[in-house]
Structure formats: structure tokens, C-alpha cells
Design a protein around this motif. Structure first.
Motif, PDB file in Angstrom:
ATOM      1  N   ASN A   9      52.063  29.502  32.239  1.00 33.24           N
ATOM      2  CA  ASN A   9      50.494  29.905  32.453  1.00 33.24           C
ATOM      3  C   ASN A   9      50.371  31.281  32.685  1.00 33.24           C
ATOM      4  O   ASN A   9      50.115  31.699  33.724  1.00 33.24           O
ATOM      5  N   TYR A  69      47.996  36.030  35.417  1.00 27.78           N
ATOM      6  CA  TYR A  69      47.432  37.396  35.435  1.00 27.78           C
ATOM      7  C   TYR A  69      46.170  37.631  36.262  1.00 27.78           C
ATOM      8  O   TYR A  69      45.858  38.389  36.825  1.00 27.78           O
ATOM      9  N   GLN A  70      45.208  36.352  35.973  1.00 30.17           N
ATOM     10  CA  GLN A  70      44.022  36.288  36.622  1.00 30.17           C
ATOM     11  C   GLN A  70      44.315  36.267  38.211  1.00 30.17           C
ATOM     12  O   GLN A  70      43.572  37.009  38.925  1.00 30.17           O
ATOM     13  N   GLU A  71      45.344  35.465  38.635  1.00 27.59           N
ATOM     14  CA  GLU A  71      45.397  35.323  40.176  1.00 27.59           C
ATOM     15  C   GLU A  71      45.897  36.762  40.728  1.00 27.59           C
ATOM     16  O   GLU A  71      45.286  37.016  41.581  1.00 27.59           O
ATOM     17  N   TYR A  72      46.640  37.425  39.846  1.00 30.24           N
ATOM     18  CA  TYR A  72      47.109  38.720  40.418  1.00 30.24           C
ATOM     19  C   TYR A  72      45.914  39.721  40.383  1.00 30.24           C
ATOM     20  O   TYR A  72      45.607  40.588  41.184  1.00 30.24           O
ATOM     21  N   LEU A  73      45.098  39.753  39.191  1.00 33.32           N
ATOM     22  CA  LEU A  73      44.043  40.422  39.308  1.00 33.32           C
ATOM     23  C   LEU A  73      42.990  40.149  40.357  1.00 33.32           C
ATOM     24  O   LEU A  73      42.445  41.132  41.278  1.00 33.32           O
ATOM     25  N   ASP A  74      42.953  38.953  40.760  1.00 36.68           N
ATOM     26  CA  ASP A  74      41.960  38.350  41.890  1.00 36.68           C
ATOM     27  C   ASP A  74      42.799  38.908  43.368  1.00 36.68           C
ATOM     28  O   ASP A  74      41.721  39.171  44.283  1.00 36.68           O
ATOM     29  N   GLU A 110      48.202  33.380  31.270  1.00 39.47           N
ATOM     30  CA  GLU A 110      46.640  33.764  31.623  1.00 39.47           C
ATOM     31  C   GLU A 110      46.297  33.543  33.230  1.00 39.47           C
ATOM     32  O   GLU A 110      45.629  34.543  33.704  1.00 39.47           O
ATOM     33  N   GLY A 111      46.592  32.499  33.818  1.00 40.06           N
ATOM     34  CA  GLY A 111      46.222  31.876  35.093  1.00 40.06           C
ATOM     35  C   GLY A 111      47.142  32.896  36.068  1.00 40.06           C
ATOM     36  O   GLY A 111      46.428  33.484  36.978  1.00 40.06           O
TER      37      GLY A 111
END
Length: 118
Positions: A71, A76-81, A73-74
Motif C-alpha cells: 500500500n 506515503y500519505q501517512e508519512y506526509l501526515d 500510496e497509503g
């Protein structure tokens, strides 16, 4: 007959390494014994082990780990968040070899690349 791999990578300061991986990357500490010069962390099905190397020069550290995910994309978004600094040359993208990848550097400049087949 190989079943798993647990890379050992260098760290200069156990507390800084532990905080980065737990607070920003979502790892948990593994084991019930606290070793002064060694750290074991886990996230999902992978483990990373760290050994103390106080004199490590981060500008000369070439430690690298490639971590596969299902996952990207998930993650990556978790780390951006979580305000994880993505490597300037490593934002999420599909590479010519067909993998979706992104990279981060830890406090000791160990390169962590996360990848998923496209």
C-alpha cells in the motif's frame, strides 16, 4: 529455505533513532530487554535492527534498506501526515523498472526506500 531478513544498520544515538522510527515512521520496539548499544524495531512484518556507531559520519554513511509494501500510496500519505521529510530525490513516483517508490533518510542518513510493484 530463507524466511526473513532483519537488516542491521548504524545509529549514532539510540534515543534519536528510536524517536524517529517510532514517532514518525510508526515502528514499535521489539523485545523486552533494553540493550545499551542495540535497538530492534518492528512495523507490520518487518524488523530493522540498529547497532551503535557513535563515530559514524552521516556524510559518509551509505546504509540503505529497500522495503516492499502493498500500500505505497497509503504509506506515503501517512508519512506526509506525520511530517516525515521525504528525500528530495525520492518523492513517490513510478520508476522506469516498474516499481512505485519513495525514499526517506533517517537521522544517520540511512536511506530507506519503500517500493511496490505497479
Amino acid at each position: 529455505m530463507l524466511t526473513a531478513i532483519h537488516p542491521k544498520i548504524p545509529m549514532r544515538n539510540k534515543n534519536i533513532t528510536k524517536a524517529f522510527y517510532i514517532e514518525q515512521l510508526g515502528f514499535t520496539e521489539l523485545g523486552s530487554t533494553d540493550y545499551d548499544e542495540y535497538l530492534m524495531l518492528k512495523k507490520d512484518e518487518i524488523e530493522l535492527h540498529f547497532f551503535e556507531f557513535k563515530t559514524l559520519n552521516p556524510k559518509e554513511n551509505y546504509g540503505q534498506v529497500y522495503i516492499r509494501t502493498d500500500n505505497i500510496e497509503g504509506l506515503y500519505q501517512e508519512y506526509l501526515d506525520n511530517k516525515v521529510k521525504i528525500h528530495p530525490n525520492g518523492p513517490l513516483q513510478t520508476k522506469p523498472w516498474g516499481q512505485k517508490e519513495f525514499s526517506v533518510l533517517d537521522p544517520d542518513t540511512n536511506l530507506l526506500t519503500f517500493g511496490q510493484s505497479s
